[in-house]
Scaffold this motif. Structure first.
Motif, PDB file in Angstrom:
ATOM      1  N   THR A  38      -2.734   5.833   1.321  1.00 49.22           N
ATOM      2  CA  THR A  38      -3.721   7.026   2.078  1.00 49.22           C
ATOM      3  C   THR A  38      -3.256   8.375   1.603  1.00 49.22           C
ATOM      4  O   THR A  38      -2.191   8.523   1.285  1.00 49.22           O
ATOM      5  N   ASP A  63      -2.922   0.938  -4.771  1.00 45.93           N
ATOM      6  CA  ASP A  63      -4.115   0.383  -3.959  1.00 45.93           C
ATOM      7  C   ASP A  63      -3.621   0.310  -2.339  1.00 45.93           C
ATOM      8  O   ASP A  63      -2.565  -0.204  -1.978  1.00 45.93           O
ATOM      9  N   GLY A  64      -4.467   1.033  -1.669  1.00 48.08           N
ATOM     10  CA  GLY A  64      -3.899   1.126  -0.087  1.00 48.08           C
ATOM     11  C   GLY A  64      -3.399   2.160   0.536  1.00 48.08           C
ATOM     12  O   GLY A  64      -3.280   2.334   1.702  1.00 48.08           O
ATOM     13  N   PRO A 120       0.923  -1.298  -0.016  1.00 53.21           N
ATOM     14  CA  PRO A 120       0.000  -0.047  -0.115  1.00 53.21           C
ATOM     15  C   PRO A 120       0.749   1.161  -0.043  1.00 53.21           C
ATOM     16  O   PRO A 120       0.954   2.073   0.828  1.00 53.21           O
TER      17      PRO A 120
END
Length: 180
Positions: free
Chosen positions: A86, A83-84, A65
């Motif tokens: 933040t 993906d993952g 991530p």
């Protein structure tokens, strides 16, 4: 002897617990050796793209991530969030990148050197934590004879893993340059 009582054999930069100074010095030596090893003959925008795509490939194949950034001066050459990752990873990318660019050494090394005599560099009043982060994950791209010309930064994993992933990718790209 259980795993919990086994002796510590490597310095953990994320731990606030007391650790042997010899382990800290060994990790500093390892990072300094990486600087000496990872000297590029050149670093073009195509090289930046190849490095960024390699990091994407490594990240996706391992389901990491992470966010990835390659910056030269004020110009972002490559930037992606897998993906993952933040929004917080964007803050960490910029703060670690600024640290590596300012000191012209890996961001991990800035933090480790700050711990050499106890404490942390972040605890110093003059260190601006809103702009800089002495945590692993940003590594200058060194061109032989020119010095640091760019930074490659990864955020999303524990700092040692961020650092090691960048070093792995730099090694692979450098090896492909030497072979080609």
């Amino acid at each position: 002897m259980t795993a919990e009582s086994s002796p510590v054999t490597v310095f953990d930069p994320d731990s606030r617990a007391s650790q042997p100074e010899g382990l800290l010095k060994a990790l500093i030596g390892r990072v300094e050796a990486e600087i000496g090893e990872l000297q590029f003959p050149h670093f073009t925008k195509d090289d930046s793209l190849n490095l960024g795509l390699l990091l994407v490939e490594l990240g996706k194949s391992r389901r990491l991530p992470i966010a990835i950034d390659i910056t030269k001066g004020e110009q972002v050459l490559f930037h992606v969030a897998l993906d993952g990752a933040t929004p917080d990873n964007e803050h960490w990318i910029r703060a670690k990148q600024r640290t590596a660019a300012r000191y012209e050494v890996p961001s991990l090394l800035v933090g480790l050197r700050g711990r050499l005599h106890g404490g942390r560099i972040e605890d110093q009043g003059w260190f601006d934590q809103s702009r800089y982060a002495p945590h692993g994950g940003s590594f200058p791209v060194y061109v032989a004879g020119a010095g640091a010309v760019a930074t490659v930064t990864v955020s999303g994993l524990p700092q040692q893993q961020d650092h090691d992933l960048v070093v792995e990718a730099l090694r692979e790209i450098l090896q492909s340059m030497r072979a080609g």
